[in-house]
Design a protein around this motif. Structure first.
Motif, PDB file in Angstrom:
ATOM      1  N   GLU A 111       0.931  -1.242   0.173  1.00  0.00           N
ATOM      2  CA  GLU A 111       0.012   0.120  -0.120  1.00  0.00           C
ATOM      3  C   GLU A 111       0.886   1.212   0.031  1.00  0.00           C
ATOM      4  OE1 GLU A 111      -2.947  -0.042   3.290  1.00  0.00           O
ATOM      5  OE2 GLU A 111      -2.981  -2.320   3.074  1.00  0.00           O
ATOM      6  N   VAL A 112       0.482   2.181  -0.888  1.00  0.00           N
ATOM      7  CA  VAL A 112       1.379   3.493  -0.782  1.00  0.00           C
ATOM      8  C   VAL A 112       0.368   4.567  -0.504  1.00  0.00           C
ATOM      9  CG1 VAL A 112       2.827   4.938  -2.338  1.00  0.00           C
ATOM     10  CG2 VAL A 112       2.968   2.451  -2.518  1.00  0.00           C
ATOM     11  N   TYR A 113       1.079   5.499   0.114  1.00  0.00           N
ATOM     12  CA  TYR A 113       0.212   6.890   0.625  1.00  0.00           C
ATOM     13  C   TYR A 113       1.058   7.941   0.387  1.00  0.00           C
ATOM     14  CZ  TYR A 113      -2.798   3.251   2.438  1.00  0.00           C
ATOM     15  OH  TYR A 113      -3.725   2.174   2.846  1.00  0.00           O
ATOM     16  N   PRO A 114       0.633   9.131  -0.196  1.00  0.00           N
ATOM     17  CA  PRO A 114       1.391  10.312  -0.440  1.00  0.00           C
ATOM     18  C   PRO A 114       1.496  11.039   0.985  1.00  0.00           C
ATOM     19  CG  PRO A 114      -0.748  10.696  -1.056  1.00  0.00           C
ATOM     20  CD  PRO A 114      -0.678   9.203  -0.793  1.00  0.00           C
ATOM     21  N   ILE A 115       2.785  11.680   0.990  1.00  0.00           N
ATOM     22  CA  ILE A 115       3.001  12.442   2.254  1.00  0.00           C
ATOM     23  C   ILE A 115       3.422  13.893   1.627  1.00  0.00           C
ATOM     24  CG2 ILE A 115       4.453  13.097   4.270  1.00  0.00           C
ATOM     25  CD1 ILE A 115       5.257  10.029   4.333  1.00  0.00           C
ATOM     26  N   LYS A 116       2.387  14.846   1.945  1.00  0.00           N
ATOM     27  CA  LYS A 116       2.560  16.174   1.174  1.00  0.00           C
ATOM     28  C   LYS A 116       3.911  16.678   1.390  1.00  0.00           C
ATOM     29  CE  LYS A 116      -0.136  20.523   1.129  1.00  0.00           C
ATOM     30  NZ  LYS A 116       0.677  21.084   0.415  1.00  0.00           N
ATOM     31  N   ASP A 117       4.442  17.091   0.221  1.00  0.00           N
ATOM     32  CA  ASP A 117       5.766  18.086   0.352  1.00  0.00           C
ATOM     33  C   ASP A 117       6.746  17.231   0.767  1.00  0.00           C
ATOM     34  OD1 ASP A 117       4.277  20.162  -0.675  1.00  0.00           O
ATOM     35  OD2 ASP A 117       3.869  20.925   1.321  1.00  0.00           O
ATOM     36  N   TYR A 118       6.831  15.972   1.025  1.00  0.00           N
ATOM     37  CA  TYR A 118       7.897  15.060   1.451  1.00  0.00           C
ATOM     38  C   TYR A 118       8.087  13.807   0.696  1.00  0.00           C
ATOM     39  CZ  TYR A 118      11.011  12.384   4.728  1.00  0.00           C
ATOM     40  OH  TYR A 118      11.965  11.819   5.206  1.00  0.00           O
ATOM     41  N   GLY A 119       7.285  13.104   0.466  1.00  0.00           N
ATOM     42  CA  GLY A 119       7.511  11.673  -0.338  1.00  0.00           C
ATOM     43  C   GLY A 119       6.281  10.667  -0.265  1.00  0.00           C
TER      44      GLY A 119
END
Length: 163
Positions: A111-119
């Motif tokens: 599972e992949v979740y974005p981390i705003k302004d980081y990765g």
């Protein structure tokens, strides 16, 4: 009263039966997971594959393996503790992993979740096969990798590895 006891006993039995069917491990794949960002998902899955190809063959090119880690890596292992020194992590891999241990991803578990302004954060399941213990049955473990997008590409910034 007897019916209630029977229901409780049946529930407990089914709970243990389910746990045993997973090899004594309660880790499960999230049902109906759909990535928020399909392109990010494909990027992280490809990075995971490339990283662990290097991990599985690190005795061939340890520098390539090391290049995936950020300089300020934090690696948390439930049995081994914290390593927050890139060179110590690479040295430990060379000593304890290369030519001895290989990782197998549990298919469909990432599972992949974005981390705003980081990765991004990657969560999944995997197994490790130890050639020094060929009779041992590998257990499924859970992992979390925090990927940081830097100017020179994606780097592994933090890892949590649970077995």
């Amino acid at each position: 009263m007897k019916a209630a006891v029977l229901i409780v006993c049946t529930s407990v039995f089914l709970f243990f039966l389910t746990g045993c069917s997973l090899g004594g491990n309660a880790y499960r794949i999230t049902k109906n997971y759909k990535p928020d960002d399909a392109q990010l998902y494909q990027t992280i899955v490809a990075l995971d594959s490339a990283f662990f190809t290097n991990y599985n063959t690190c005795n061939v090119n340890l520098e390539q393996y090391a290049s995936f880690y950020a300089e300020d890596i934090e690696f948390y292992h439930d049995n081994g503790g914290l390593i927050n020194n890139k060179q110590a992590l690479v040295d430990g891999t060379q000593k304890n992993i290369c030519g001895k241990v290989t990782r197998e991803l549990v298919k469909g578990s990432i599972e992949v979740y974005p981390i705003k302004d980081y990765g991004a954060v990657e969560i999944g399941l995997h197994k490790f096969h130890n050639s020094q213990e060929p009779q041992a049955t590998p257990k499924v473990g859970r992992f979390t990798i925090i990927w940081k997008k830097e100017s020179n590409g994606w780097k592994i910034a933090k890892v949590i590895s649970l077995h």
